[in-house]
Each structure stands twice: as structure tokens, then as C-alpha cells.
Design a protein around this motif. Structure first.
Motif, PDB file in Angstrom:
ATOM      1  N   LEU A   1       0.716  -1.251  -0.033  1.00  0.00           N
ATOM      2  CA  LEU A   1       0.019  -0.175  -0.206  1.00  0.00           C
ATOM      3  C   LEU A   1       0.814   1.061  -0.065  1.00  0.00           C
TER       4      LEU A   1
ATOM      5  N   TYR B   1       2.640   1.293  -3.817  1.00  0.00           N
ATOM      6  CA  TYR B   1       1.542   1.538  -4.800  1.00  0.00           C
ATOM      7  C   TYR B   1       0.470   2.194  -4.685  1.00  0.00           C
ATOM      8  N   GLY B   2       0.120   2.593  -3.597  1.00  0.00           N
ATOM      9  CA  GLY B   2      -0.924   3.351  -3.324  1.00  0.00           C
ATOM     10  C   GLY B   2      -2.188   2.629  -2.412  1.00  0.00           C
ATOM     11  N   TYR B   3      -2.712   3.516  -1.491  1.00  0.00           N
ATOM     12  CA  TYR B   3      -3.487   3.075  -0.711  1.00  0.00           C
ATOM     13  C   TYR B   3      -4.722   2.410  -1.417  1.00  0.00           C
ATOM     14  N   GLU B   4      -5.294   2.868  -2.414  1.00  0.00           N
ATOM     15  CA  GLU B   4      -6.596   2.333  -3.008  1.00  0.00           C
ATOM     16  C   GLU B   4      -6.483   0.918  -3.211  1.00  0.00           C
TER      17      GLU B   4
ATOM     18  N   MET C   1      -5.984  -1.419  -1.459  1.00  0.00           N
ATOM     19  CA  MET C   1      -6.574  -2.029  -0.502  1.00  0.00           C
ATOM     20  C   MET C   1      -7.864  -2.884  -0.885  1.00  0.00           C
ATOM     21  N   LEU C   2      -8.373  -2.115  -1.710  1.00  0.00           N
ATOM     22  CA  LEU C   2      -9.689  -2.878  -2.652  1.00  0.00           C
ATOM     23  C   LEU C   2      -9.167  -4.379  -3.070  1.00  0.00           C
TER      24      LEU C   2
ATOM     25  N   ASP D   1      -9.091  -4.409  -8.367  1.00  0.00           N
ATOM     26  CA  ASP D   1     -10.075  -3.302  -8.593  1.00  0.00           C
ATOM     27  C   ASP D   1      -9.390  -2.231  -9.253  1.00  0.00           C
TER      28      ASP D   1
ATOM     29  N   PRO E   1      -8.148   0.994 -10.042  1.00  0.00           N
ATOM     30  CA  PRO E   1      -8.792   2.297  -9.986  1.00  0.00           C
ATOM     31  C   PRO E   1      -8.594   2.992 -11.566  1.00  0.00           C
TER      32      PRO E   1
ATOM     33  N   SER F   1      -8.325   5.638 -12.084  1.00  0.00           N
ATOM     34  CA  SER F   1      -8.042   6.931 -11.490  1.00  0.00           C
ATOM     35  C   SER F   1      -7.891   8.141 -12.638  1.00  0.00           C
TER      36      SER F   1
END
Lengths: 519, 617
Positions: B450, B453-456, B458-459, B610, B612, B614
């Protein structure tokens, strides 16, 4: 691998000679590869056998050679290959995807905005392909050869007649005129895509019976159709309650709600069923569609009150904190950059916004632009490390890469020294020094810097390999001296620059009578 | 069989040659293809007059396996467009037909097309062909958008099982695994059962059904139920398949995570095979003619079709990559020798003979050239340090070495920001091989991922947990070592050149799914009851009654045929392993393979992410 032979180096007359010639080259190659071989063999696993590496390599080369030779014999046009006719755009001519482009080309309108960024209309390739083939010639297909055509014709005639009657006519079809369908029949008709009215299922009991029959059919389409009807005709509480005991239908309903982006009802459903965490994650996901960073930050802040698992909550908290900081850093740095007074922004203009970047990227950014800041500021690397509990290794790698990129060798040095309390006598690293060298080298560190770290690699053999690779002559020379290997040292003399300090050093060693060479 | 193939290759230049390779296998899959084509013709003829087809771009790939443009052309299809927003391009045709998957977002585009149509000047008829099924949801959406009434025909084209090669069927249903195991949507299973019914209608009732896994159980139930519904008409076709084996992908989560080491498997891992085609970097394929420099290097990827219609490819695709060089060089010698024959051609007759063989020889030469180039491309990668390190860690996990600790290599890969999917593949593999990760280890990986690579994501991590690919260790013992030992999943001395066991496809690891298949054939699943219980989902056996008179009278030594259906996807290496088993002389079993989708670790993990979408960055 580098030694793949240029095709033109062969005389195109006799295949046998060629093989001999390549064989000698190949033997030479084996010799030069001995070191590498040892490396492979020393590994613990040899399952993907690299033993026959050379064998394999030469084999591939043989076929490459043959290919090149034959090509010269038959100077045919590759377009005539009967493997597949490929248009310039790379699609096989006559294939559907190719033809979509081709037939559309004639009526392509310039003002049309492509709606899918992914689908390229590929105008240049179309115009090129038109130059190659006329439209009419494209679809004639290839000339028929032999009796192949009859083969496939025969197939159409005979075998397809076996075509099963039962495929098309399930027994229920014969009752098309009745209209008062049982739940079972209704489901069947739905499955066959026939008109049917669900309105006759009025009582809750009837509706549930219908739903249960739909579930038993496992056709998601039918289940969804029934669910849509139930959603329209039942109150939420009842619907949710009944779905709870029908997991399959529930999952389809969730899928339906998320497909139709009915977030509100979906959240209510999750809550009603006590699936708080699912609901929380679902809501969190929405942040991805918010483009404005301030709104996104506020949204994330609101998410903090959602019923996440403890672990996920910590991540969301970090996410929020990170974005909050990024916004502050972005504002400050943008001003600094525009002000033109901060040297580092002038020397290395920022290439992208830091907003919404991952944490480690942010850390790198701060190590690059805000390295020396006191721990109290938001953009101080140390502060970031503290706040987000970044592991020692991650921090180290990131700081190292950032400072090396700036060629701030003193900072790099200090990174290792500061680890050590016993007066900076030894360099210490949470990373293997091999990795350190790797990172430095990727950031184009000069030899004199690399040398310091190559020297710290523990494994002697590895150290020597790295030293040779990065031309750290001093290390190579002293290693050979320690090995008392005169031959190797002599050999290495040929690899250093004539008249250089290294050459003198080698000469001094070679003429030193006190060394007892082993060869 | 082999002989016939190479013989027919010579005249394979005919226009519908693509179909030929479907008929050489044990089961003539061309019948299925012809049935699908017939259906397509019938639909096209329903819309009388000239037509334009508007394609859901995704469908052109799968349709390409069924028909070429020529077939559509014969049925008055004059234009084809890709589906996109706005006004439809002008086309002087009577009918506009939308070929689409039942997806809501596509319905919105169609609605946009229809509403932008100039009603006063246009009298075009609209039709929709849903592939593979009509959808209430979609029709409802069209209704909401007020365009449903504009359609004269709304039909479905049941393209459940697409013949992919002589022994291979795929539904090309990308999201099947995600739907089944993440969203718990069983629609794909319904389609599977339907597809199997079609197959039985064409090839006879399959008397024996075995299965392992929840989804397998459901599919079998649906099939038996559908059979009862059709009870009125008896299937009078002599059964071609003796056995159907239904396998859930989640019974064997490990295999797709491992890097495939067969030729075809590596092509897929590195370049991705899509609907039977692969796109390759063009540099290696540039023609260097004498006297010409390399001035015009092609920039567009080279697209090649890969199937058994190509003799050489059929020979080498299932080999371990380390055996491909030898095979190519052998072929090179044969072809070179054939070209040398021209020196011996003295008489006019001999020369004529030589010339008549030239087209075939040139095809062989060209095929050799292509595969030599591909092998060189792959070689560059398999000999790299990164590939070797990755493989070493995979093999450590599969043999149970240090699976309960944080792995330094994974840690380093994260620090280097290697592609996220690579990290996820390794972490999932470690989790599967350890029957779940220790809490501490799992937390560490998660945080590192996380943060980097980014908290998103998490999904995505949550999805992997739901699918069972990533899980925290529970109280129970790690049963992977038992499974590995009982099923002999690791063979120390895998022979890559002359394999004697399926483990050659992963250079040591034998795919669990294929071991189950192999053991089912002999000595039978009863011998591994204990292990079967450790794997998720029920295992079962069902029998379907055949009308009397259709019971096969087996010839002495005649092979039995099993259809193995992988619910949730199958890899090329697994297919290679099954083909290997078909060829083992005394196995007495031939396999035909069916699946929801051909996958590899990367495409599989991707389908579970999932992503993003983004809008930032």
C-alpha cells in the motif's frame, strides 16, 4: 547471447561450412562464459536447467542461420507466405476485426470524436493498407487449392445434419398459448427470453416462490429480472429480510445495485445485513471518482468514521493523512517554484504533481526536494518516515536513490555512516551492499563512488565480479594480489588504460620481490 | 493422425483453412464450429436486405474463431463499424445490427447511437444480437432510455463454447472467475451448463460425470436438471466422450500463479495470446534483404496466429522451452536439406517436382523463421537474472522452503517498484503454499504494497482475500506439504528434453489440477480421498443414462476420451500437460479441454483487481 552472429558474415554457398565456422565461434563463446556458468551452477535450484544453456543457444543459432540462408536462396516476397495474409495494420486480412476497420474506413468521418480512448480508429494504418490491396481484391479469398474445398463442403452437408432437434425445442414451447404460468413455467419462459408478465405474482408468498424457482435455475439473468420486480413491489425492509436467507439472490442483487450504481440502496442493504465492512469498503472506493483533491481529502476524512476493520481503518487513516500533506506540500512547492528563488526547483523543475502519488513516491520526492529540512516540517523525509512508520529498508532505499540521483555523494555517504555509533569507522547498511551498488550504478554514480561500496561486499567472489563489471580497478588489483595470482594480474594489465596509475600499480606489484606468487 | 495433418497442410491455403485444424483431433470440433456458423447465417438472413454490423470491439476476437468476413459478406453485410458514442456513420444499408455483449454501458452507447439518428431521412431497421445471451437488465436499460421500441429484432447468439483448436474449447468469458468466486454471480456457470448441453446435443450424452469443487457441483446439477427438462426427446447420437471432468479453478489456486515454462506458456506469459493471436515486437521480424540496410524497421507489432494448423508450432508449443532450441534446429536441418535437393534435380520432371513442392517448403521456411525469432525473443528474457531469481523464489515456495517468513526477494521487488501484479502473484503463491500467511507476515506485505503502490489497492487486496488467494493463517495445520507429497506435486528430476512426467511443464512442479485428472483415470480418486477432502468443495460422480443401443462397444485397445472442463480458467502449461498425458502410449485416455477462459497468472490476477480508473495523474 550478445554473440549472435550477424547474418551477413556467412558465405551463402555451403551449409556445412557454415556450421563449422559457427562452431568455432561457439567454442570461443563457451570459454568466455565460464564465469557465468559457475554462477548458475552454484545456485540452489537448477530445475529450469541452465546446464544446456550453450547447447540450447547454439541450437537456436543453427535454425536462425538456416532461416537466413534459405531466405537468400528463395528471394520471395514475404507477403506471399501461405501462413497467413497480414495487412499492414498487423491484422490478418479477411479477419473480422480487420474488416471492421477496413469497411468503416470508407465512411469514416473526420469530425467524429472517438468515445473509447482504447479503441484506436487507426487512420494511418488504414490508408496504408489501402495502398496495398484494393477493396474488392481483399474479399475474394485465396485461390482454391486441390480438393480442400470439397472437404469443408462435405462437412457442411453431412455432419451438420446431425444437428440435434432437442437444442431448439424444449417441451414447454408447445404451450405457448396459455398465459397463466406457474412460477416454474414463468422462469423457463424468462430463460428463453419470451414475453411473460410477473404482475400476476401478487402475494409475498407467490413472489418468493417465483424467486426460489429462479434461484434454482441458476440463470443470473432470470434471478435479476425477478429481483427487479421484487424491488419495485416490495418494501426495502421485507426485501432485505428475505434476501438474507437467500444468499444467491442476495449476491445477484448486490451485483445489480453496483452495476446500476445505486450506491445508496447498496449501502443500506449492507448495513441492514450487518455487512458493515463491505459497506465501508464500497464507500471508500468512491473516492476514486473524485477528481478535486480537496474534495477527495474531505471525503476520505469522512470515511474515517465508517466501520472498517481495525487494520483497514489504519490504512484509510494513512491515506487521508498522506493526501492532506500532499496538498500542503504541493501548494508550498508550487509557490517556491514560481518564486524562482529556491535553487533546487530551478535546477530540477518538477515534472508532475505530487498529489495522489503513493507514499513511497512522496517520500522520494521529499528526499529529493526537502532532504535537509528539520523534522518538524510536513515535507521533511524524517517526519514522513515517522508518521507513516516506513520500514528502515524502504526509507533507506528511497533516500539512497533520491540522493544518488542528485549526485549528492556526501549525503549518500552519511546515510551509511549515521547508522554507526562507534565513530564512523565502518559503513553499515540494512541492504546488501550488492543492492546498494546496483542502486548507485542505476543512478550513474562515478567509479570512485561505486568503488567504496563494492569494497564492502562481503562475498569475495561477488565483490570481484562487481569490481570487474564496474571497472573498480583498485579492488580487482588488490584482490588478485591477495590471491597471489600473478597470471590473473598480468591478464588484467591488458584491461587498464596504458600509462595510468592502475598500470603502474600493477607493474609495481609484479616487480615486488616480496610477494610470493603462486603461479 | 500426425501424418494426415502434415499432408493436409500443403493445401491449407484454401479460404476457410482456419477450420481444418479443428478436425484432426480425437473429436471433430469442426462440427461445433459449423453449427455456430449455421446459426449466424440464419440470424443474418432474418434481417433481409443489405446490412451494416456495429461491433462491440471485444467480440471481434471470439467471432474471428468462428467466421471470417467472407461469410458475413455472403449474407449482405456491407459495412462494419466499432461501437462508439455519437452518430452512426452513414451507410446506405437497410439494416443496422448491433453485435454486443449484454453490458449496461454498451446499452447506453447504443441508445446514444439511436437517438442521434436522423429520423426524417433514415429508414434503417435496427437489430440487436446479444452474445452469448439476452439480458433483462440490458433490455430494461434500453427501455429506460426510450429506444427499446426502435428494435425490430432482439436476439441472442449462443456462443458458449468456441472451438479454439483441435482439442480445445473456450468460452472466452474473461470475468468468469471473478464472478464466481468474488461476486458469487453464477451466470457463467449457467452458460457453462448450457454450452455442455449443446456439446452433448452434437456429440452425444456423456455417460459419466466427475467433479471437484462448489462450482463443478452446481454445473453438474444444472446439466442434470436441463436434461430432465428435455426428457421428451432422446439423444440418438453415439457418445463421443466417455467422461466429463468438471474442475473448479479454486481447487488449484497454485498452478496459474507459477510461471509457465512451456513454449506456448511463455509466449502467453510474456506477450499474451488473445483469441489465438499474439502481438510481438517487430524488430526481430524485419526482413533484411541483401544490399538493403535496416532503413525501414516496422513499428507496428507483428501479429501471428498460433494454432495447430501450423505444423511446426503444433510440434513445439507444448515442449519445455529448454527443448525448443533442439527441435527448431532439427527442423532447420530438414528444411535446409529439402532446399538442397534442387542440386539433384536434373531432369525436367525432377525440377518440376521440386518446384511443385516449393510453396510448402516456403511455408515451412517462413514458419521456422517466425518461431526462431520468437524463441530468440523469449530466450533473452529467460536467461535474464530477473527471470531466474523470480523462478527460484517460486520454486522455493512450491517446495515449501521458508514460506512462513517475509521473503527478501519480494521485499526487494517492492522496493524496486516492480509491477504490482508480479508482487501479487508471488505473495499469493506464498500464501497458497503456506495455507495462509502468518498475521505478522501478511501485515508487513500489505503495508509495503500500500505504501509503495497506493492505498487504493486496499480494494484489490480485499478481493484477493475474498477469492482465497491471500489469507491469514488460521489455527489449522498447513496441509500443503501433505498435498504436495501425496500428489507428487514436486518432481526433483523433471526431464525437460524427453519428459516422462507432466512436471516438465513447470520444470519440476506438476500442476495439481492435472494430477487430479491423471489420478482419476488411474487408479481412481478413491486412492486419494484424504487429500480430496483437504481441497475445497465436494467431489462427486454422476451417471447419465444412455438409450439402449448407444452403449459403446469398445474395440480392444481403443482409447477412452475425457472432456476436462476448467471452471474459472486454464493455463497453456496445464493444456500441455494434458496433451502429454494423451500421448503417453499406455495411458488409454485422450483428453479434450474446455474452459471459461485461457488464463495466465497475470491476466488472472488482473481480473481480480479493483482497478482504479484513476482520473488523476
Amino acid at each position: 547471447m550478445q554473440a549472435v552472429l550477424p547474418a551477413n558474415s556467412f558465405l551463402p554457398f555451403c551449409v556445412d561450412n557454415l556450421n563449422k565456422e559457427s562452431l568455432t565461434l561457439y567454442v570461443q563463446m563457451i570459454k568466455s562464459k565460464v564465469d557465468e556458468e559457475d554462477y548458475w551452477h552454484s545456485s540452489k535450484f537448477k530445475a529450469f536447467t541452465f546446464d544446456d544453456e550453450d547447447d540450447e543457444l547454439s541450437r537456436l543459432k543453427e535454425s536462425r542461420q538456416a532461416v537466413n540462408n534459405i531466405r537468400r536462396l528463395v528471394e520471395e516476397d514475404d507477403d506471399e507466405d501461405d501462413v497467413e495474409r497480414i495487412s499492414w495494420s498487423g491484422e490478418p486480412v479477411g479477419s473480422i476485426s480487420w474488416s471492421v476497420k477496413e469497411t468503416a474506413a470508407s465512411s469514416q468521418r473526420a469530425d467524429r470524436e472517438p468515445a473509447f480512448p482504447k479503441i484506436s480508429t487507426d487512420t494511418p494504418s488504414i490508408s496504408r493498407s489501402q495502398s496495398g490491396y484494393s477493396l474488392s481484391s481483399l474479399f475474394k479469398g485465396k485461390p482454391k487449392v486441390g480438393n480442400f474445398q470439397t472437404f469443408s463442403d462435405a462437412l457442411t452437408d453431412s455432419s451438420v445434419r446431425l444437428y440435434a432437434p432437442e437444442l431448439r425445442k424444449p417441451k414447454s414451447e408447445y404451450k405457448d398459448y396459455v398465459s397463466d404460468w406457474s412460477p416454474e413455467e414463468t422462469v423457463q419462459r424468462l430463460q428463453q427470453g419470451k414475453a411473460v408478465s410477473l404482475e400476476r405474482f401478487r402475494t409475498l408468498q407467490d413472489k418468493l416462490l417465483l424467486l426460489d424457482h429462479a434461484i434454482a435455475a441458476h440463470d443470473g439473468n432470470v434471478i435479476t429480472a425477478v429481483l427487479i420486480y421484487l424491488k419495485r413491489t416490495l418494501c426495502k425492509e421485507v426485501l432485505f429480510r428475505e434476501l438474507e436467507s437467500r444468499q444467491t439472490a442476495l449476491r445477484h442483487f448486490i451485483h445489480y445495485l453496483s452495476e446500476t450504481q445505486n450506491q445508496r440502496l447498496l449501502l443500506e442493504l449492507h448495513r441492514a445485513l450487518g455487512r458493515a465492512e463491505d459497506a465501508a469498503l464500497l464507500q471508500y472506493k468512491e473516492h476514486l471518482s473524485i477528481t478535486d483533491e480537496n474534495k477527495r481529502r474531505d471525503f476520505l476524512k469522512n470515511c474515517l468514521s465508517l466501520p472498517f476493520s481495525a487494520e483497514d481503518l489504519a490504512h484509510v487513516q494513512d491515506h487521508y493523512t498522506l493526501l492532506e500533506r500532499q496538498i500542503i506540500i504541493e501548494v508550498t512547492d508550487r509557490q517556491a517554484e514560481r518564486g524562482g528563488k529556491v535553487e533546487i526547483f530551478q535546477k530540477f523543475p518538477r515534472k508532475a504533481l505530487i498529489l495522489n502519488m503513493p507514499l513511497i513516491t512522496t517520500l522520494y520526492y521529499c528526499c529529493f526536494y526537502h532532504y535537509a529540512e528539520p523534522e518538524g516540517t510536513f515535507s521533511s523525509p524524517l517526519n514522513i518516515r515517522q508518521t507513516f512508520k516506513i520500514s528502515e529498508k524502504q526509507y533507506f532505499v528511497t533516500a539512497l536513490a533520491a540522493r544518488a540521483k542528485l549526485k549528492a555523494w556526501l549525503d549518500v555517504d552519511a546515510l551509511f555512516a549515521s547508522r554507526n555509533w562507534l565513530g564512523f569507522t565502518r559503513k553499515k547498511s540494512p541492504l546488501s551492499f550488492q543492492r546498494v551498488v546496483d542502486i548507485l550504478q542505476k543512478n550513474s554514480a562515478p567509479t570512485h563512488v561505486l568503488q567504496d561500496y563494492v569494497a564492502l561486499v562481503d562475498d569475495g567472489e561477488l565483490r570481484l565480479t562487481l569490481a570487474q563489471k564496474h571497472k573498480c580497478h583498485d579492488i580487482v588489483i588488490s584482490t588478485y594480489r591477495d590471491m597471489k595470482d600473478r597470471q590473473l594480474l598480468l591478464g588484467y594489465r591488458g584491461k587498464v588504460v596504458r600509462g595510468s596509475a592502475e598500470e603502474r600499480k600493477i607493474d609495481d606489484l609484479l616487480s615486488n620481490p616480496q610477494i610470493r606468487w603462486k603461479n | 493422425m500426425r501424418l494426415r495433418r502434415s499432408h493436409l497442410i500443403c493445401c491449407a491455403a484454401s479460404k476457410e483453412k482456419m477450420a481444418a485444424h479443428l478436425s484432426y483431433g480425437r473429436v471433430n470440433l469442426n462440427i461445433l464450429r459449423e453449427a455456430a456458423r449455421k446459426e449466424l447465417r440464419e440470424f443474418l438472413d432474418k434481417c433481409a436486405g443489405s446490412k451494416a454490423i456495429v461491433w462491440d470491439e471485444y467480440l471481434t476476437g471470439p467471432f474471428g474463431l468462428i467466421a471470417q468476413y467472407s461469410l458475413l459478406k455472403e449474407h449482405e453485410v456491407e459495412k462494419m463499424f466499432t461501437l462508439k458514442n455519437g452518430r452512426l456513420p452513414p451507410a446506405d444499408v437497410k439494416n443496422i445490427i448491433f453485435f454486443v455483449r449484454p453490458r449496461l454501458e454498451l446499452m447506453d452507447i447504443i441508445a446514444d447511437n439511436i437517438t442521434s439518428e436522423d429520423r426524417h431521412h433514415s429508414s434503417r431497421d435496427f437489430h440487436i444480437l446479444f452474445v452469448p445471451r439476452r439480458s433483462m437488465l440490458c433490455e430494461q436499460r434500453l427501455k429506460e432510455q426510450g429506444v427499446l421500441a426502435s428494435f425490430i429484432n432482439i436476439d441472442e447468439y449462443i456462443l458458449d463454447l468456441i472451438p479454439y483448436d483441435g482439442d480445445l474449447l473456450s468460452m472466452e468469458y474473461e470475468s468468469a472467475f471473478r464472478e464466481c468466486y468474488l461476486e458469487n454471480d453464477q451466470t457463467s456457470l449457467y452458460h457453462t451448463a448450457k454450452g455442455l448441453m449443446t456439446l452433448q446435443a452434437l456429440y452425444g450424452t456423456i455417460p459419466q460425470i466427475y467433479g471437484k469443487g462448489e462450482c463443478a457441483r452446481l454445473v453438474a446439477n444444472m446439466m442434470l436438471r436441463m436434461k430432465r427438462e428435455f426428457a421428451g426427446s432422446q439423444n440418438q447420437i453415439l457418445p463421443v466422450f466417455d467422461t466429463l471432468l468438471l474442475l473448479d479453478r479454486n481447487v488449484d489456486l497454485l498452478t496459474p500463479l507459477a510461471t509457465q515454462l512451456t513454449y506456448e506458456g511463455l509466449i502467453d506469459e510474456i506477450y499474451g495470446i488473445s483469441n489465438g493471436y499474439v502481438k510481438l515486437p517487430p524488430e526481430k521480424f524485419a526482413q533484411k534483404k541483401q544490399g538493403e540496410g535496416s532503413k525501414d524497421l516496422p513499428t507496428e507489432p507483428k501479429k501471428l496466429q498460433l494454432n495447430s494448423a501450423e505444423e511446426l508450432y503444433a510440434e513445439i508449443r507444448d515442449k519445455n522451452f529448454n527443448a525448443v532450441g533442439a527441435a527448431l534446429s532439427k527442423k532447420a536441418k530438414i528444411i535446409s536439406a529439402a532446399f538442397e535437393e534442387r542440386h539433384n534435380a536434373k531432369t525436367v520432371g525432377e525440377i518440376k517436382q521440386f518446384v511443385s513442392q516449393l510453396p510448402h517448403m516456403q511455408a515451412a521456411r517462413s514458419s521456422l523463421a517466425n518461431h526462431t525469432s520468437i524463441a530468440e525473443l523469449i530466450k533473452d528474457i529467460t536467461t535474464s537474472e530477473a527471470f531466474f531469481d523470480n523462478l527460484t523464489v517460486e520454486q522455493e515456495f512450491m517446495t515449501g522452503v521458508d514460506t512462513d517468513k517475509v521473503n527478501t526477494y519480494i521485499e526487494d521487488c517492492i522496493a524496486q517498484k516492480d509491477p504490482l501484479i508480479k508482487i501479487l502473484r508471488l505473495v499469493c503463491m506464498q500464501s497458497v503454499c503456506n495455507n495462509g500467511l502468518k498475521h505478522k507476515v501478511m501485515d508487513y506485505y500489505k503495508r509495503e504494497i500500500l505504501q509503495t503502490y497506493g492505498y487504493e489497492h486496499m480494494l484489490t487486496l480485499n478481493n484477493l482475500e475474498k477469492a482465497g488467494l491471500l489469507k491469514p493463517q488460521t489455527g489449522s495445520r498447513n496441509n500443503y506439504p501433505t498435498i504436495r507429497k501425496t500428489l507428487k506435486l514436486w518432481m526433483e528430476d523433471a526431464n525437460e528434453q524427453n519428459p516422462n512426467d507432466i512436471s516438465y511443464v513447470y520444470s519440476g512442479y506438476s500442476p495439481l489440477s492435472i494430477r487430479l485428472t491423471q489420478i482419476l483415470a488411474r487408479p481412481g480418486w478413491r486412492s486419494i480421498e484424504e487429500v480430496l477432502k483437504m481441497l475445497p468443495g465436494p467431489h462427486f460422480e454422476e451417471r447419465q443414462q444412455l438409450p439402449s443401443g448407444l452403449h459403446k462397444k469398445r474395440q480392444q485397445g481403443e482409447n477412452r476420451t475425457t472432456l476436462v472442463f476448467f471452471l474459472g480458467g486454464v493455463t497453456y502449461a496445464e493444456i500441455a500437460a494434458l496433451r502429454f498425458l494423451s500421448q503417453v502410449e499406455d495411458s488409454g485416455m485422450e483428453y479434450v479441454i474446455a474452459t471459461t477462459k485461457l488464463i495466465n497468472g497475470t491476466t488472472w490476477i488482473k481480473s481480480l483487481m479493483d482497478r482504479p480508473e484513476s482520473p488523476t495523474q
